[in-house]
Scaffold this motif. Structure first.
Motif, PDB file in Angstrom:
ATOM      1  N   THR A  93       0.909  -1.206   0.007  1.00 33.69           N
ATOM      2  CA  THR A  93       0.029   0.106   0.195  1.00 33.69           C
ATOM      3  C   THR A  93       0.691   1.335   0.001  1.00 33.69           C
ATOM      4  O   THR A  93       2.039   1.112   0.461  1.00 33.69           O
ATOM      5  N   ASP A  94       0.239   2.393  -0.419  1.00 34.03           N
ATOM      6  CA  ASP A  94       1.078   3.536  -0.590  1.00 34.03           C
ATOM      7  C   ASP A  94       1.470   3.984   0.990  1.00 34.03           C
ATOM      8  O   ASP A  94       2.377   4.608   1.451  1.00 34.03           O
ATOM      9  N   THR A  95       0.467   3.760   1.845  1.00 36.23           N
ATOM     10  CA  THR A  95       0.893   4.090   3.336  1.00 36.23           C
ATOM     11  C   THR A  95       1.929   3.423   3.825  1.00 36.23           C
ATOM     12  O   THR A  95       2.758   4.007   4.416  1.00 36.23           O
ATOM     13  N   GLU A  96       2.048   2.230   3.695  1.00 35.64           N
ATOM     14  CA  GLU A  96       3.223   1.272   3.947  1.00 35.64           C
ATOM     15  C   GLU A  96       4.416   1.718   3.303  1.00 35.64           C
ATOM     16  O   GLU A  96       5.600   1.808   3.943  1.00 35.64           O
ATOM     17  N   ALA A  97       4.433   2.079   2.087  1.00 38.29           N
ATOM     18  CA  ALA A  97       5.543   2.498   1.455  1.00 38.29           C
ATOM     19  C   ALA A  97       6.160   3.952   1.904  1.00 38.29           C
ATOM     20  O   ALA A  97       7.232   3.991   2.143  1.00 38.29           O
ATOM     21  N   GLN A  98       5.213   4.733   2.078  1.00 42.15           N
ATOM     22  CA  GLN A  98       5.588   6.088   2.564  1.00 42.15           C
ATOM     23  C   GLN A  98       6.153   6.078   4.251  1.00 42.15           C
ATOM     24  O   GLN A  98       6.968   6.603   4.304  1.00 42.15           O
ATOM     25  N   GLN A  99       5.525   5.085   4.793  1.00 41.06           N
ATOM     26  CA  GLN A  99       6.079   4.908   6.238  1.00 41.06           C
ATOM     27  C   GLN A  99       7.520   4.399   6.276  1.00 41.06           C
ATOM     28  O   GLN A  99       8.467   4.786   7.020  1.00 41.06           O
ATOM     29  N   MET A 100       7.719   3.518   5.258  1.00 37.28           N
ATOM     30  CA  MET A 100       9.267   3.030   5.130  1.00 37.28           C
ATOM     31  C   MET A 100      10.217   4.120   4.777  1.00 37.28           C
ATOM     32  O   MET A 100      11.271   4.264   5.166  1.00 37.28           O
ATOM     33  N   ILE A 101       9.902   4.894   3.711  1.00 36.83           N
ATOM     34  CA  ILE A 101      10.626   5.843   3.239  1.00 36.83           C
ATOM     35  C   ILE A 101      10.842   7.044   4.402  1.00 36.83           C
ATOM     36  O   ILE A 101      11.906   7.329   4.627  1.00 36.83           O
ATOM     37  N   GLY A 180       4.617  -6.661 -12.553  1.00 32.01           N
ATOM     38  CA  GLY A 180       4.364  -5.292 -13.500  1.00 32.01           C
ATOM     39  C   GLY A 180       5.033  -4.069 -12.826  1.00 32.01           C
ATOM     40  O   GLY A 180       5.331  -3.063 -13.791  1.00 32.01           O
ATOM     41  N   VAL A 181       5.407  -4.074 -11.530  1.00 34.54           N
ATOM     42  CA  VAL A 181       6.191  -2.676 -11.093  1.00 34.54           C
ATOM     43  C   VAL A 181       7.468  -2.716 -11.781  1.00 34.54           C
ATOM     44  O   VAL A 181       7.976  -1.398 -11.873  1.00 34.54           O
ATOM     45  N   HIS A 182       8.159  -3.652 -12.396  1.00 32.61           N
ATOM     46  CA  HIS A 182       9.199  -3.655 -12.991  1.00 32.61           C
ATOM     47  C   HIS A 182       9.021  -2.812 -14.311  1.00 32.61           C
ATOM     48  O   HIS A 182       9.865  -1.679 -14.489  1.00 32.61           O
ATOM     49  N   GLN A 183       8.118  -3.131 -15.020  1.00 29.18           N
ATOM     50  CA  GLN A 183       7.811  -2.235 -16.422  1.00 29.18           C
ATOM     51  C   GLN A 183       7.193  -0.862 -16.056  1.00 29.18           C
ATOM     52  O   GLN A 183       7.697   0.077 -16.859  1.00 29.18           O
ATOM     53  N   VAL A 184       6.458  -0.835 -14.926  1.00 31.44           N
ATOM     54  CA  VAL A 184       6.128   0.796 -14.734  1.00 31.44           C
ATOM     55  C   VAL A 184       7.230   1.484 -14.266  1.00 31.44           C
ATOM     56  O   VAL A 184       7.507   2.750 -14.798  1.00 31.44           O
ATOM     57  N   ASP A 185       8.378   1.034 -13.533  1.00 34.19           N
ATOM     58  CA  ASP A 185       9.416   1.610 -13.137  1.00 34.19           C
ATOM     59  C   ASP A 185      10.402   2.061 -14.441  1.00 34.19           C
ATOM     60  O   ASP A 185      10.928   2.984 -14.574  1.00 34.19           O
ATOM     61  N   MET A 311       6.087   5.031  -6.146  1.00 36.33           N
ATOM     62  CA  MET A 311       5.447   5.279  -7.326  1.00 36.33           C
ATOM     63  C   MET A 311       4.977   4.026  -8.150  1.00 36.33           C
ATOM     64  O   MET A 311       3.763   3.912  -8.798  1.00 36.33           O
ATOM     65  N   ALA A 312       5.889   3.104  -8.454  1.00 31.94           N
ATOM     66  CA  ALA A 312       5.596   1.677  -9.159  1.00 31.94           C
ATOM     67  C   ALA A 312       4.529   1.123  -8.399  1.00 31.94           C
ATOM     68  O   ALA A 312       3.489   0.633  -8.969  1.00 31.94           O
ATOM     69  N   THR A 313       4.497   0.995  -7.159  1.00 34.29           N
ATOM     70  CA  THR A 313       3.638   0.132  -6.326  1.00 34.29           C
ATOM     71  C   THR A 313       2.089   1.028  -6.497  1.00 34.29           C
ATOM     72  O   THR A 313       1.213   0.528  -6.458  1.00 34.29           O
ATOM     73  N   ARG A 314       2.291   2.317  -6.334  1.00 34.63           N
ATOM     74  CA  ARG A 314       0.991   3.148  -6.311  1.00 34.63           C
ATOM     75  C   ARG A 314       0.323   2.905  -7.664  1.00 34.63           C
ATOM     76  O   ARG A 314      -1.030   2.690  -7.794  1.00 34.63           O
ATOM     77  N   LEU A 315       0.911   3.117  -8.730  1.00 33.10           N
ATOM     78  CA  LEU A 315       0.353   2.922 -10.209  1.00 33.10           C
ATOM     79  C   LEU A 315      -0.070   1.500 -10.176  1.00 33.10           C
ATOM     80  O   LEU A 315      -1.357   1.336 -11.144  1.00 33.10           O
ATOM     81  N   ALA A 316       0.730   0.637  -9.880  1.00 33.78           N
ATOM     82  CA  ALA A 316       0.199  -0.843 -10.036  1.00 33.78           C
ATOM     83  C   ALA A 316      -0.901  -1.212  -9.212  1.00 33.78           C
ATOM     84  O   ALA A 316      -1.900  -1.863  -9.793  1.00 33.78           O
ATOM     85  N   ARG A 317      -1.011  -0.706  -8.116  1.00 34.84           N
ATOM     86  CA  ARG A 317      -2.134  -1.108  -7.103  1.00 34.84           C
ATOM     87  C   ARG A 317      -3.339  -0.397  -7.355  1.00 34.84           C
ATOM     88  O   ARG A 317      -4.414  -0.970  -7.365  1.00 34.84           O
ATOM     89  N   SER A 318      -3.073   1.020  -7.990  1.00 28.59           N
ATOM     90  CA  SER A 318      -4.267   1.666  -8.731  1.00 28.59           C
ATOM     91  C   SER A 318      -4.985   0.877  -9.552  1.00 28.59           C
ATOM     92  O   SER A 318      -6.048   0.854  -9.680  1.00 28.59           O
ATOM     93  N   GLY A 319      -4.208   0.466 -10.667  1.00 27.53           N
ATOM     94  CA  GLY A 319      -4.596  -0.337 -11.657  1.00 27.53           C
ATOM     95  C   GLY A 319      -5.431  -1.606 -11.383  1.00 27.53           C
ATOM     96  O   GLY A 319      -6.366  -2.101 -11.810  1.00 27.53           O
TER      97      GLY A 319
END
Length: 330
Positions: A93-101, A180-185, A311-319
């Motif tokens: 999730t976005d929330t988890e990724a942002q917390q990690m950052i 898919g996050v690879h391709q998005v990145d 960003m890759a997770t956000r775009l993939a998860r949103s899709g």
């Protein structure tokens, strides 16, 4: 941290091979898996307890645990003052990724996402060709990876035991969030252009909530459009599977074509056809050479950052979520 499949075939061999890094310790809660990895790669120290692992004299860690464990692994790394390169997807999730950052930034530590596709010589060459204007202004990217994720069943074309690796990836969001996050990145990195709009469509060949065949469309601020097609159901119940992996980049002055099955990599423009040296789409060793330089210099260089992972997770998860919502409306 984590001695599963991707660690055994990708990360651990690369860490042993890169001259500027020393593989000192490994961690896994499964003692049997831990012992297998330690013996295979000759690792001095192996731990089933996190604290002992973090106190074993290491400077940085690689996180190759399942995605749901990434946030707690990164939080522990920050607490013990260790730089991190984390397998994709960075988080679910976005929330988890942002917390990690945030937790790594607060600790003054570097967090990178393990997008090893960036470091294939072919991917690096595509980046160079785009920057040098070899195909002019890039207008369209078609990035396709359709395969079976090792098949639905443990035994090919049977109705027996479900193949767990594929099932786990489907339960975590399916092919778009996993591969898919690879391709998005790659699309964001090659173009140097953020995604300003996206939409996705999908098909359900299998019975999971997440779609197993997905089309993600992304509009970039540069005016380019990227189409990503991912599948974990292409030949997933067949005796003889077939995979399809391609990059097609279309500019106003030419095209770049990469086709894994044909081992084809070429540039076509007004000068003619230039055959380029073909390489596999992944390169763990080169990623770790860049990681070593980042640890020495404190600079990310070409390494994908935590933000790139977000960003890759956000775009993939949103899709994925868009596709599920559309299906529920029918």
């Amino acid at each position: 941290m984590g001695c599963g499949t991707v660690a055994m075939y990708g990360h651990l061999p690369a860490l042993k091979a890169v001259e500027d890094l020393e593989l000192v310790s490994i961690f896994d809660p499964d003692a049997g898996r831990l012992k297998l990895a330690q013996e295979k790669f000759g690792v001095p120290h192996a731990f089933t307890e996190c604290e002992a692992f973090f106190k074993s004299g290491i400077d940085a860690i690689t996180i190759t645990s399942p995605a749901p464990f990434h946030p707690i692994n990164v939080a522990d790394a920050a607490r013990y003052g260790k730089h991190v390169i984390c397998e994709k997807p960075l988080a679910l999730t976005d929330t988890e990724a942002q917390q990690m950052i945030d937790v790594m930034d607060k600790a003054g530590l570097m967090l990178f996402t393990g997008f090893c596709y960036r470091f294939s010589p072919s991917a690096l060459e595509i980046k160079r060709l785009i920057e040098n204007g070899a195909i002019g202004n890039v207008r369209s990217l078609r990035l396709i990876y359709i395969w079976d994720c090792h098949g639905k069943f443990q035994a090919r074309a049977s109705q027996g035991e479900i193949q767990k690796r594929r099932e786990d990836r489907m339960l975590e969001g399916g092919p778009l969030l996993d591969c898919g996050v690879h391709q998005v990145d790659l699309a964001r990195w090659w173009l140097g252009s953020e995604v300003v709009r996206q939409h996705a469509s999908a098909a359900w060949v299998d019975e999971y909530e997440a779609p197993d065949h997905v089309y993600l469309h992304m509009d970039h601020s540069s005016g380019a459009h990227t189409m990503v097609e991912l599948s974990y159901s292409f030949c997933h119940t067949t005796k003889e599977p077939h995979h399809h992996f391609t990059y097609q980049l279309i500019g106003d002055k030419g095209v770049i074509i990469y086709d894994r099955e044909q081992k084809l990599f070429e540039l076509r423009n007004s000068d003619g056809i230039q055959k380029l040296e073909f390489h596999h789409e992944k390169n763990f060793e080169e990623m770790y050479r860049h990681f070593a330089r980042a640890l020495q210099t404190g600079k990310a260089g070409q390494l994908p950052t935590g933000y790139d992972g977000l960003m890759a997770t956000r775009l993939a998860r949103s899709g994925v979520e868009q596709c599920i919502a559309q299906r529920l409306k029918k």
